[in-house]
Design a protein around this motif. Structure first.
Motif, PDB file in Angstrom:
ATOM      1  N   THR A   1       0.863  -1.177   0.000  1.00 54.23           N
ATOM      2  CA  THR A   1       0.000   0.000   0.000  1.00 54.23           C
ATOM      3  C   THR A   1       0.896   1.222   0.000  1.00 54.23           C
ATOM      4  OG1 THR A   1      -0.138   0.045   2.407  1.00 54.23           O
ATOM      5  CG2 THR A   1      -1.810  -1.224   1.230  1.00 54.23           C
TER       6      THR A   1
ATOM      7  N   HIS B   1      -0.736   6.747  -6.318  1.00 52.14           N
ATOM      8  CA  HIS B   1      -1.934   6.626  -5.481  1.00 52.14           C
ATOM      9  C   HIS B   1      -3.160   7.200  -6.202  1.00 52.14           C
ATOM     10  CE1 HIS B   1      -4.678   7.303  -2.118  1.00 52.14           C
ATOM     11  NE2 HIS B   1      -3.882   6.631  -1.302  1.00 52.14           N
TER      12      HIS B   1
ATOM     13  N   SER C   1      -1.880   5.771 -12.343  1.00 50.14           N
ATOM     14  CA  SER C   1      -2.009   5.670 -10.892  1.00 50.14           C
ATOM     15  C   SER C   1      -3.181   4.767 -10.565  1.00 50.14           C
ATOM     16  CB  SER C   1      -2.215   7.063 -10.262  1.00 50.14           C
ATOM     17  OG  SER C   1      -1.031   7.829 -10.372  1.00 50.14           O
ATOM     18  N   ALA C   2      -3.275   4.364  -9.312  1.00 50.53           N
ATOM     19  CA  ALA C   2      -4.339   3.442  -8.904  1.00 50.53           C
ATOM     20  C   ALA C   2      -5.717   4.057  -9.061  1.00 50.53           C
ATOM     21  CB  ALA C   2      -4.122   3.009  -7.465  1.00 50.53           C
TER      22      ALA C   2
ATOM     23  N   SER D   1      -3.774  -0.092  -2.501  1.00 50.00           N
ATOM     24  CA  SER D   1      -2.611  -0.700  -3.134  1.00 50.00           C
ATOM     25  C   SER D   1      -2.134   0.158  -4.300  1.00 50.00           C
ATOM     26  CB  SER D   1      -2.964  -2.104  -3.632  1.00 50.00           C
ATOM     27  OG  SER D   1      -1.928  -2.613  -4.450  1.00 50.00           O
ATOM     28  N   THR D   2      -0.828   0.415  -4.331  1.00 47.07           N
ATOM     29  CA  THR D   2      -0.243   1.153  -5.449  1.00 47.07           C
ATOM     30  C   THR D   2       0.586   0.251  -6.349  1.00 47.07           C
ATOM     31  OG1 THR D   2       1.622   1.765  -4.031  1.00 47.07           O
ATOM     32  CG2 THR D   2      -0.191   3.325  -4.188  1.00 47.07           C
ATOM     33  N   GLN D   3       0.522  -1.047  -6.100  1.00 44.29           N
ATOM     34  CA  GLN D   3       1.215  -1.982  -6.979  1.00 44.29           C
ATOM     35  C   GLN D   3       0.251  -2.426  -8.080  1.00 44.29           C
ATOM     36  OE1 GLN D   3       2.219  -5.141  -4.237  1.00 44.29           O
ATOM     37  NE2 GLN D   3       0.373  -6.257  -4.701  1.00 44.29           N
ATOM     38  N   LYS D   4       0.729  -3.281  -8.975  1.00 44.33           N
ATOM     39  CA  LYS D   4      -0.092  -3.660 -10.123  1.00 44.33           C
ATOM     40  C   LYS D   4      -0.463  -5.133 -10.150  1.00 44.33           C
ATOM     41  CE  LYS D   4       1.679   0.059 -13.036  1.00 44.33           C
ATOM     42  NZ  LYS D   4       2.208   0.439 -14.364  1.00 44.33           N
TER      43      LYS D   4
ATOM     44  N   ARG E   1      -5.156  -3.443  -6.920  1.00 45.93           N
ATOM     45  CA  ARG E   1      -4.720  -2.073  -7.140  1.00 45.93           C
ATOM     46  C   ARG E   1      -5.832  -1.129  -6.718  1.00 45.93           C
ATOM     47  NH1 ARG E   1      -2.618   0.862 -12.720  1.00 45.93           N
ATOM     48  NH2 ARG E   1      -1.063   2.197 -11.715  1.00 45.93           N
TER      49      ARG E   1
ATOM     50  N   GLU F   1     -10.521  -8.166  -3.122  1.00 43.62           N
ATOM     51  CA  GLU F   1      -9.058  -8.154  -3.128  1.00 43.62           C
ATOM     52  C   GLU F   1      -8.458  -9.020  -2.019  1.00 43.62           C
ATOM     53  OE1 GLU F   1     -10.585  -5.328  -5.674  1.00 43.62           O
ATOM     54  OE2 GLU F   1     -10.971  -5.382  -3.523  1.00 43.62           O
TER      55      GLU F   1
END
Length: 442
Positions: A248, A365, A386-387, A412-415, A419, A426
Protein backbone atom coordinates in the motif's frame (compact mmCIF):
# COMPACT_ATOMS: atom_id res chain seq x y z
CA UNK A 1 27.99 -4.77 45.12
CA UNK A 2 25.03 -3.07 43.41
CA UNK A 3 27.43 -1.26 41.07
CA UNK A 4 28.81 -4.60 39.94
CA UNK A 5 25.33 -5.97 39.29
CA UNK A 6 24.34 -2.88 37.29
CA UNK A 7 27.46 -3.17 35.17
CA UNK A 8 26.77 -6.80 34.37
CA UNK A 9 23.12 -6.13 33.61
CA UNK A 10 23.98 -3.35 31.17
CA UNK A 11 26.91 -5.05 29.49
CA UNK A 12 26.73 -5.42 25.69
CA UNK A 13 26.76 -9.20 26.02
CA UNK A 14 23.78 -9.14 28.38
CA UNK A 15 21.90 -6.66 26.21
CA UNK A 16 22.48 -8.80 23.12
CA UNK A 17 21.30 -11.88 24.98
CA UNK A 18 18.17 -10.03 26.07
CA UNK A 19 17.47 -8.91 22.53
CA UNK A 20 17.96 -12.45 21.24
CA UNK A 21 15.59 -13.79 23.88
CA UNK A 22 12.93 -11.21 22.97
CA UNK A 23 13.29 -12.06 19.29
CA UNK A 24 13.00 -15.77 19.99
CA UNK A 25 9.91 -15.21 22.11
CA UNK A 26 8.38 -13.07 19.39
CA UNK A 27 8.99 -15.69 16.72
CA UNK A 28 7.50 -18.42 18.90
CA UNK A 29 4.51 -16.25 19.79
CA UNK A 30 3.82 -15.11 16.23
CA UNK A 31 4.16 -18.64 14.86
CA UNK A 32 1.77 -19.96 17.50
CA UNK A 33 -0.72 -17.20 16.64
CA UNK A 34 -0.38 -18.04 12.94
CA UNK A 35 -1.03 -21.71 13.62
CA UNK A 36 -4.19 -20.82 15.55
CA UNK A 37 -5.19 -18.46 12.76
CA UNK A 38 -4.75 -21.24 10.19
CA UNK A 39 -7.12 -23.51 12.10
CA UNK A 40 -9.62 -20.64 12.45
CA UNK A 41 -9.38 -19.85 8.72
CA UNK A 42 -10.44 -23.39 7.87
CA UNK A 43 -13.56 -22.97 9.98
CA UNK A 44 -14.27 -19.56 8.45
CA UNK A 45 -13.94 -21.01 4.95
CA UNK A 46 -16.99 -23.16 5.74
CA UNK A 47 -19.04 -20.32 7.25
CA UNK A 48 -21.90 -19.08 5.10
CA UNK A 49 -22.72 -15.43 4.50
CA UNK A 50 -25.47 -15.25 7.13
CA UNK A 51 -23.13 -16.48 9.84
CA UNK A 52 -20.34 -14.08 8.93
CA UNK A 53 -22.78 -11.17 8.69
CA UNK A 54 -24.12 -12.06 12.13
CA UNK A 55 -20.56 -11.74 13.43
CA UNK A 56 -20.09 -8.36 11.77
CA UNK A 57 -23.29 -7.01 13.29
CA UNK A 58 -22.33 -8.38 16.71
CA UNK A 59 -19.01 -6.52 16.51
CA UNK A 60 -20.78 -3.33 15.39
CA UNK A 61 -23.21 -3.47 18.29
CA UNK A 62 -20.49 -4.10 20.85
CA UNK A 63 -18.34 -1.24 19.56
CA UNK A 64 -21.19 1.14 20.32
CA UNK A 65 -22.12 -0.57 23.60
CA UNK A 66 -18.53 -0.42 24.85
CA UNK A 67 -17.79 3.03 23.47
CA UNK A 68 -16.74 4.46 26.84
CA UNK A 69 -14.22 1.67 27.35
CA UNK A 70 -12.74 2.32 23.90
CA UNK A 71 -12.59 6.08 24.43
CA UNK A 72 -10.88 5.69 27.80
CA UNK A 73 -8.16 3.51 26.29
CA UNK A 74 -7.80 5.85 23.34
CA UNK A 75 -7.45 8.86 25.63
CA UNK A 76 -4.47 7.14 27.22
CA UNK A 77 -2.83 6.57 23.84
CA UNK A 78 -3.48 10.15 22.73
CA UNK A 79 -2.10 11.59 25.97
CA UNK A 80 1.03 9.46 25.64
CA UNK A 81 1.44 10.55 22.03
CA UNK A 82 1.04 14.21 22.89
CA UNK A 83 3.62 13.88 25.67
CA UNK A 84 6.07 12.39 23.15
CA UNK A 85 5.58 15.33 20.78
CA UNK A 86 3.59 13.41 18.17
CA UNK A 87 2.57 15.66 15.28
CA UNK A 88 -1.00 17.00 15.13
CA UNK A 89 -1.60 15.01 11.94
CA UNK A 90 -0.60 11.75 13.59
CA UNK A 91 -2.63 12.58 16.69
CA UNK A 92 -5.66 13.10 14.49
CA UNK A 93 -5.19 9.66 12.95
CA UNK A 94 -4.79 8.17 16.40
CA UNK A 95 -7.84 9.81 17.94
CA UNK A 96 -11.22 8.11 18.20
CA UNK A 97 -14.37 10.07 18.99
CA UNK A 98 -17.94 8.92 19.62
CA UNK A 99 -18.72 9.91 16.04
CA UNK A 100 -15.78 7.95 14.64
CA UNK A 101 -16.77 4.86 16.63
CA UNK A 102 -20.31 5.18 15.24
CA UNK A 103 -18.73 5.42 11.80
CA UNK A 104 -16.79 2.20 12.37
CA UNK A 105 -19.96 0.42 13.46
CA UNK A 106 -21.88 1.79 10.46
CA UNK A 107 -19.12 0.57 8.12
CA UNK A 108 -19.46 -2.95 9.56
CA UNK A 109 -23.21 -2.84 9.05
CA UNK A 110 -22.70 -1.81 5.43
CA UNK A 111 -20.11 -4.55 5.03
CA UNK A 112 -22.67 -7.08 6.22
CA UNK A 113 -24.99 -5.87 3.48
CA UNK A 114 -22.49 -6.53 0.69
CA UNK A 115 -22.40 -9.76 -1.34
CA UNK A 116 -20.08 -12.49 -0.09
CA UNK A 117 -17.13 -12.79 -2.51
CA UNK A 118 -16.33 -16.34 -1.41
CA UNK A 119 -17.61 -18.92 -3.87
CA UNK A 120 -18.46 -16.43 -6.60
CA UNK A 121 -17.52 -17.71 -10.04
CA UNK A 122 -14.90 -15.72 -11.93
CA UNK A 123 -15.39 -17.79 -15.09
CA UNK A 124 -16.41 -21.25 -16.14
CA UNK A 125 -17.12 -23.46 -19.10
CA UNK A 126 -17.72 -27.01 -20.23
CA UNK A 127 -14.95 -28.30 -22.48
CA UNK A 128 -15.69 -30.27 -25.67
CA UNK A 129 -14.65 -33.45 -23.84
CA UNK A 130 -17.30 -32.83 -21.17
CA UNK A 131 -15.08 -31.61 -18.32
CA UNK A 132 -16.83 -28.91 -16.33
CA UNK A 133 -14.59 -26.04 -15.20
CA UNK A 134 -15.14 -23.26 -12.68
CA UNK A 135 -12.71 -20.67 -11.36
CA UNK A 136 -14.09 -19.54 -8.01
CA UNK A 137 -13.05 -16.95 -5.44
CA UNK A 138 -11.69 -18.35 -2.17
CA UNK A 139 -10.13 -16.72 0.93
CA UNK A 140 -6.41 -15.99 0.99
CA UNK A 141 -6.15 -17.80 4.34
CA UNK A 142 -4.04 -16.06 6.98
CA UNK A 143 -3.58 -12.33 6.40
CA UNK A 144 -1.29 -10.16 8.52
CA UNK A 145 -1.31 -6.39 8.73
CA UNK A 146 1.31 -4.01 10.09
CA UNK A 147 0.15 -0.43 10.58
CA UNK A 148 0.73 2.52 12.87
CA UNK A 149 -1.36 4.91 14.95
CA UNK A 150 -4.62 4.00 13.22
CA UNK A 151 -7.01 2.16 15.56
CA UNK A 152 -9.79 2.41 12.98
CA UNK A 153 -7.71 0.10 10.78
CA UNK A 154 -8.01 -2.59 13.45
CA UNK A 155 -11.77 -2.69 12.95
CA UNK A 156 -11.70 -2.20 9.17
CA UNK A 157 -9.27 -5.02 8.51
CA UNK A 158 -10.90 -7.39 10.98
CA UNK A 159 -14.29 -6.80 9.39
CA UNK A 160 -13.07 -7.27 5.84
CA UNK A 161 -11.12 -10.38 6.80
CA UNK A 162 -14.15 -11.93 8.47
CA UNK A 163 -16.48 -11.23 5.54
CA UNK A 164 -13.97 -12.62 3.04
CA UNK A 165 -13.35 -15.74 5.13
CA UNK A 166 -9.80 -14.92 6.24
CA UNK A 167 -8.08 -14.97 9.59
CA UNK A 168 -6.05 -11.88 10.40
CA UNK A 169 -3.08 -11.13 12.65
CA UNK A 170 -2.75 -7.46 13.57
CA UNK A 171 0.32 -5.47 14.57
CA UNK A 172 -0.94 -1.96 15.21
CA UNK A 173 2.10 -0.37 16.84
CA UNK A 174 2.86 1.09 20.24
CA UNK A 175 1.17 4.44 19.61
CA UNK A 176 -2.30 2.86 19.66
CA UNK A 177 -1.51 -0.15 21.85
CA UNK A 178 -4.14 0.51 24.54
CA UNK A 179 -6.90 1.20 22.03
CA UNK A 180 -6.04 -1.75 19.84
CA UNK A 181 -5.97 -4.13 22.79
CA UNK A 182 -9.53 -3.14 23.75
CA UNK A 183 -10.75 -3.32 20.14
CA UNK A 184 -9.25 -6.77 19.57
CA UNK A 185 -10.82 -8.05 22.79
CA UNK A 186 -14.23 -6.71 21.73
CA UNK A 187 -13.93 -8.27 18.30
CA UNK A 188 -12.81 -11.66 19.65
CA UNK A 189 -15.59 -11.72 22.26
CA UNK A 190 -18.12 -10.84 19.56
CA UNK A 191 -16.98 -13.68 17.32
CA UNK A 192 -17.10 -16.11 20.19
CA UNK A 193 -20.63 -14.97 21.07
CA UNK A 194 -21.97 -16.02 17.66
CA UNK A 195 -20.00 -19.25 17.44
CA UNK A 196 -17.28 -18.05 15.08
CA UNK A 197 -13.62 -18.76 15.95
CA UNK A 198 -12.19 -15.94 18.04
CA UNK A 199 -8.70 -16.83 16.79
CA UNK A 200 -9.75 -15.45 13.41
CA UNK A 201 -8.63 -12.08 14.84
CA UNK A 202 -5.45 -11.83 16.91
CA UNK A 203 -3.11 -9.02 17.90
CA UNK A 204 0.65 -9.31 18.40
CA UNK A 205 1.41 -5.82 19.69
CA UNK A 206 2.75 -7.34 22.91
CA UNK A 207 5.87 -8.48 21.03
CA UNK A 208 6.77 -4.97 19.86
CA UNK A 209 9.06 -4.52 16.90
CA UNK A 210 10.29 -8.06 17.29
CA UNK A 211 6.75 -9.18 16.59
CA UNK A 212 6.63 -7.13 13.41
CA UNK A 213 9.92 -8.67 12.29
CA UNK A 214 8.59 -12.14 13.05
CA UNK A 215 5.51 -11.49 10.92
CA UNK A 216 7.69 -10.35 8.03
CA UNK A 217 9.74 -13.54 8.18
CA UNK A 218 6.92 -16.04 8.81
CA UNK A 219 6.99 -17.58 5.35
CA UNK A 220 4.71 -20.58 5.20
CA UNK A 221 2.77 -19.32 8.22
CA UNK A 222 1.41 -16.06 6.76
CA UNK A 223 -0.19 -16.07 3.31
CA UNK A 224 0.03 -12.34 2.69
CA UNK A 225 1.25 -9.29 4.63
CA UNK A 226 -0.23 -5.83 4.17
CA UNK A 227 1.65 -2.78 5.50
CA UNK A 228 -0.35 0.38 5.98
CA UNK A 229 1.22 3.65 7.04
CA UNK A 230 3.93 6.09 6.07
CA UNK A 231 6.73 5.63 3.58
CA UNK A 232 9.29 4.41 6.13
CA UNK A 233 7.02 1.66 7.42
CA UNK A 234 5.97 0.47 3.98
CA UNK A 235 9.48 0.43 2.54
CA UNK A 236 10.82 -1.38 5.61
CA UNK A 237 8.25 -4.14 5.14
CA UNK A 238 8.77 -4.37 1.39
CA UNK A 239 12.56 -4.53 1.78
CA UNK A 240 12.64 -7.06 4.62
CA UNK A 241 9.63 -9.33 4.27
CA UNK A 242 10.07 -12.97 3.30
CA UNK A 243 6.29 -13.42 2.95
CA UNK A 244 4.22 -12.11 0.02
CA UNK A 245 3.45 -8.40 0.48
CA UNK A 246 0.68 -6.27 -0.98
CA UNK A 247 2.26 -2.84 -1.05
CA UNK A 248 0.00 0.00 0.00
CA UNK A 249 1.40 3.35 -0.92
CA UNK A 250 1.99 6.75 0.48
CA UNK A 251 -0.17 9.37 -1.12
CA UNK A 252 1.73 12.11 -2.90
CA UNK A 253 -1.56 13.07 -4.52
CA UNK A 254 -1.80 15.64 -7.34
CA UNK A 255 -4.58 17.85 -8.68
CA UNK A 256 -4.13 19.53 -12.06
CA UNK A 257 -6.08 22.77 -12.40
CA UNK A 258 -6.74 22.97 -16.13
CA UNK A 259 -7.11 26.23 -18.02
CA UNK A 260 -10.86 25.63 -18.40
CA UNK A 261 -11.55 24.66 -14.76
CA UNK A 262 -14.76 26.31 -13.46
CA UNK A 263 -13.96 28.64 -10.58
CA UNK A 264 -16.61 27.58 -8.07
CA UNK A 265 -16.03 23.87 -8.72
CA UNK A 266 -12.28 24.25 -8.40
CA UNK A 267 -12.53 26.09 -5.08
CA UNK A 268 -14.92 23.53 -3.60
CA UNK A 269 -12.84 20.54 -4.72
CA UNK A 270 -9.49 21.92 -3.55
CA UNK A 271 -10.82 22.93 -0.15
CA UNK A 272 -12.34 19.49 0.36
CA UNK A 273 -9.29 17.63 -0.95
CA UNK A 274 -6.87 19.54 1.28
CA UNK A 275 -8.72 20.58 4.42
CA UNK A 276 -11.42 18.01 5.19
CA UNK A 277 -8.93 15.64 6.82
CA UNK A 278 -5.35 16.53 5.89
CA UNK A 279 -3.74 13.65 7.81
CA UNK A 280 -4.93 10.87 5.47
CA UNK A 281 -3.35 9.45 2.34
CA UNK A 282 -5.97 10.64 -0.17
CA UNK A 283 -5.45 14.30 0.72
CA UNK A 284 -4.02 16.40 -2.12
CA UNK A 285 -0.38 17.29 -1.57
CA UNK A 286 0.53 19.04 -4.85
CA UNK A 287 -1.50 21.45 -6.96
CA UNK A 288 -0.42 22.01 -10.56
CA UNK A 289 -1.88 25.22 -12.00
CA UNK A 290 -2.15 25.95 -15.72
CA UNK A 291 -0.60 29.37 -16.41
CA UNK A 292 -3.90 30.65 -17.86
CA UNK A 293 -6.29 29.01 -15.41
CA UNK A 294 -9.04 31.48 -14.56
CA UNK A 295 -9.69 29.71 -11.25
CA UNK A 296 -6.11 29.97 -9.95
CA UNK A 297 -6.40 33.21 -7.96
CA UNK A 298 -9.69 32.21 -6.29
CA UNK A 299 -8.42 28.74 -5.44
CA UNK A 300 -5.19 29.99 -3.87
CA UNK A 301 -7.00 32.70 -1.93
CA UNK A 302 -9.54 30.20 -0.60
CA UNK A 303 -6.85 27.76 0.45
CA UNK A 304 -4.86 30.46 2.24
CA UNK A 305 -8.01 31.69 3.99
CA UNK A 306 -8.62 28.14 5.19
CA UNK A 307 -5.21 28.06 6.86
CA UNK A 308 -3.31 26.08 4.21
CA UNK A 309 0.40 26.87 4.06
CA UNK A 310 1.40 27.23 0.42
CA UNK A 311 4.83 26.04 -0.75
CA UNK A 312 4.89 27.67 -4.16
CA UNK A 313 7.35 27.90 -7.03
CA UNK A 314 8.58 31.26 -8.30
CA UNK A 315 5.94 31.56 -11.04
CA UNK A 316 3.09 30.99 -8.62
CA UNK A 317 4.52 33.38 -6.02
CA UNK A 318 4.74 36.08 -8.67
CA UNK A 319 0.99 35.99 -9.32
CA UNK A 320 -0.34 35.31 -5.83
CA UNK A 321 -3.15 37.69 -4.85
CA UNK A 322 -2.10 40.50 -2.54
CA UNK A 323 -1.86 39.55 1.10
CA UNK A 324 -1.34 35.83 0.55
CA UNK A 325 1.89 34.53 2.03
CA UNK A 326 3.80 31.50 0.80
CA UNK A 327 7.04 29.64 1.28
CA UNK A 328 9.40 29.14 -1.63
CA UNK A 329 9.03 25.54 -2.80
CA UNK A 330 12.19 23.51 -3.04
CA UNK A 331 12.93 20.23 -4.75
CA UNK A 332 12.00 18.37 -1.56
CA UNK A 333 8.43 19.71 -1.65
CA UNK A 334 7.43 17.97 -4.87
CA UNK A 335 7.95 14.49 -3.46
CA UNK A 336 6.65 15.16 0.02
CA UNK A 337 3.56 13.72 1.67
CA UNK A 338 2.80 16.53 4.14
CA UNK A 339 -0.27 14.94 5.77
CA UNK A 340 -0.97 18.38 7.21
CA UNK A 341 -2.32 21.76 6.12
CA UNK A 342 0.55 22.26 3.67
CA UNK A 343 0.33 22.24 -0.11
CA UNK A 344 3.01 22.36 -2.81
CA UNK A 345 1.95 24.52 -5.77
CA UNK A 346 3.60 24.73 -9.20
CA UNK A 347 2.64 26.52 -12.40
CA UNK A 348 2.78 24.65 -15.70
CA UNK A 349 2.51 25.86 -19.28
CA UNK A 350 0.32 23.03 -20.53
CA UNK A 351 -0.89 19.50 -19.86
CA UNK A 352 2.34 18.02 -21.21
CA UNK A 353 4.24 19.71 -18.39
CA UNK A 354 1.64 18.70 -15.82
CA UNK A 355 1.78 15.07 -16.90
CA UNK A 356 5.57 15.06 -16.83
CA UNK A 357 5.59 16.49 -13.29
CA UNK A 358 3.15 13.83 -12.11
CA UNK A 359 5.11 11.01 -13.76
CA UNK A 360 8.25 12.14 -11.99
CA UNK A 361 6.87 12.69 -8.51
CA UNK A 362 3.72 10.57 -8.16
CA UNK A 363 3.58 7.63 -5.78
CA UNK A 364 0.90 6.03 -7.95
CA UNK A 365 -1.93 6.63 -5.48
CA UNK A 366 -4.43 9.19 -6.84
CA UNK A 367 -4.32 12.02 -9.36
CA UNK A 368 -7.15 14.36 -10.34
CA UNK A 369 -7.95 16.93 -12.99
CA UNK A 370 -10.39 19.81 -12.76
CA UNK A 371 -11.46 20.78 -16.24
CA UNK A 372 -14.32 21.76 -18.51
CA UNK A 373 -12.56 20.28 -21.55
CA UNK A 374 -13.64 16.74 -22.41
CA UNK A 375 -10.58 16.07 -24.58
CA UNK A 376 -8.24 17.08 -21.76
CA UNK A 377 -10.14 14.90 -19.31
CA UNK A 378 -9.89 11.89 -21.62
CA UNK A 379 -6.19 12.44 -22.19
CA UNK A 380 -5.55 12.73 -18.46
CA UNK A 381 -7.42 9.47 -17.86
CA UNK A 382 -5.49 7.69 -20.59
CA UNK A 383 -1.99 8.86 -19.67
CA UNK A 384 -2.01 8.89 -15.87
CA UNK A 385 -0.78 5.57 -14.48
CA UNK A 386 -2.01 5.67 -10.89
CA UNK A 387 -4.34 3.44 -8.90
CA UNK A 388 -7.10 6.06 -9.06
CA UNK A 389 -7.71 8.82 -11.62
CA UNK A 390 -10.39 11.37 -10.80
CA UNK A 391 -12.10 13.95 -13.00
CA UNK A 392 -13.87 16.94 -11.43
CA UNK A 393 -14.17 15.46 -7.93
CA UNK A 394 -12.21 15.48 -4.70
CA UNK A 395 -9.34 13.07 -4.21
CA UNK A 396 -10.93 12.19 -0.87
CA UNK A 397 -13.15 9.72 -2.76
CA UNK A 398 -10.26 7.27 -3.11
CA UNK A 399 -11.57 5.29 -0.18
CA UNK A 400 -13.11 1.84 0.10
CA UNK A 401 -16.18 3.07 1.91
CA UNK A 402 -16.79 5.94 -0.50
CA UNK A 403 -16.44 3.65 -3.52
CA UNK A 404 -18.97 1.16 -2.19
CA UNK A 405 -16.51 -1.48 -0.98
CA UNK A 406 -17.72 -1.27 2.62
CA UNK A 407 -14.25 -0.49 3.94
CA UNK A 408 -10.66 -1.06 2.85
CA UNK A 409 -7.57 -2.86 4.03
CA UNK A 410 -5.47 -0.21 2.35
CA UNK A 411 -4.92 1.40 -1.02
CA UNK A 412 -2.61 -0.70 -3.13
CA UNK A 413 -0.24 1.15 -5.45
CA UNK A 414 1.21 -1.98 -6.98
CA UNK A 415 -0.09 -3.66 -10.12
CA UNK A 416 -0.22 -7.35 -9.24
CA UNK A 417 -3.37 -8.93 -7.77
CA UNK A 418 -4.86 -5.77 -6.29
CA UNK A 419 -4.72 -2.07 -7.14
CA UNK A 420 -6.46 0.86 -5.52
CA UNK A 421 -8.75 0.53 -2.49
CA UNK A 422 -8.65 -3.08 -1.36
CA UNK A 423 -12.04 -4.40 -0.34
CA UNK A 424 -13.55 -7.86 -0.09
CA UNK A 425 -12.69 -9.15 -3.55
CA UNK A 426 -9.06 -8.15 -3.13
CA UNK A 427 -8.81 -10.36 -0.03
CA UNK A 428 -9.60 -13.43 -2.09
CA UNK A 429 -7.68 -15.52 -4.57
CA UNK A 430 -9.10 -18.11 -6.94
CA UNK A 431 -8.96 -21.83 -7.41
CA UNK A 432 -9.98 -24.06 -10.30
CA UNK A 433 -12.64 -26.70 -9.79
CA UNK A 434 -12.57 -29.41 -12.44
CA UNK A 435 -15.40 -31.96 -12.51
CA UNK A 436 -15.54 -34.97 -14.76
CA UNK A 437 -17.14 -38.37 -15.20
CA UNK A 438 -14.14 -40.69 -15.22
CA UNK A 439 -12.20 -38.55 -17.70
CA UNK A 440 -8.60 -39.45 -18.47
CA UNK A 441 -6.10 -37.47 -20.48
CA UNK A 442 -5.10 -39.00 -23.81
Amino acid sequence: MSAVNTSVTNSPETQDAGADTAADEAVAGVHAAADRARIASRRLARANRAWKDLGLREIAGNLVAKRDLILAANAGDVAAGRAKGTSPAMLDRLTLTPERIEGLADALEKLAGLPDPVGSVARGQTLPNGLRLRQVHVPLGVVAAIYEARPNVTVDIAGLALKSGNSVILRGGSAAAQTNAVLVDIIRDSLDAVGLPSDAVQGVDAYGRAGANALMKARGKIDVLIPRGGRDLIQTVVANAAVPVIETGEGNVHIYLDQSAPVEMAVDILLNAKTQRPSVCNTVETLLVHRDADAAADVLAALAAAGVRLHADARVRAVLPAGIESDAAGEEDWGREYMDLDLAVAMVDDMDEALEHIRRWSTGHTEAIITNDLANAERFIAEIDSAAVIVNASTRFTDGGELGLGAEVGISTQKLHARGPMGLRELTTTKWIVQGDGHIRI
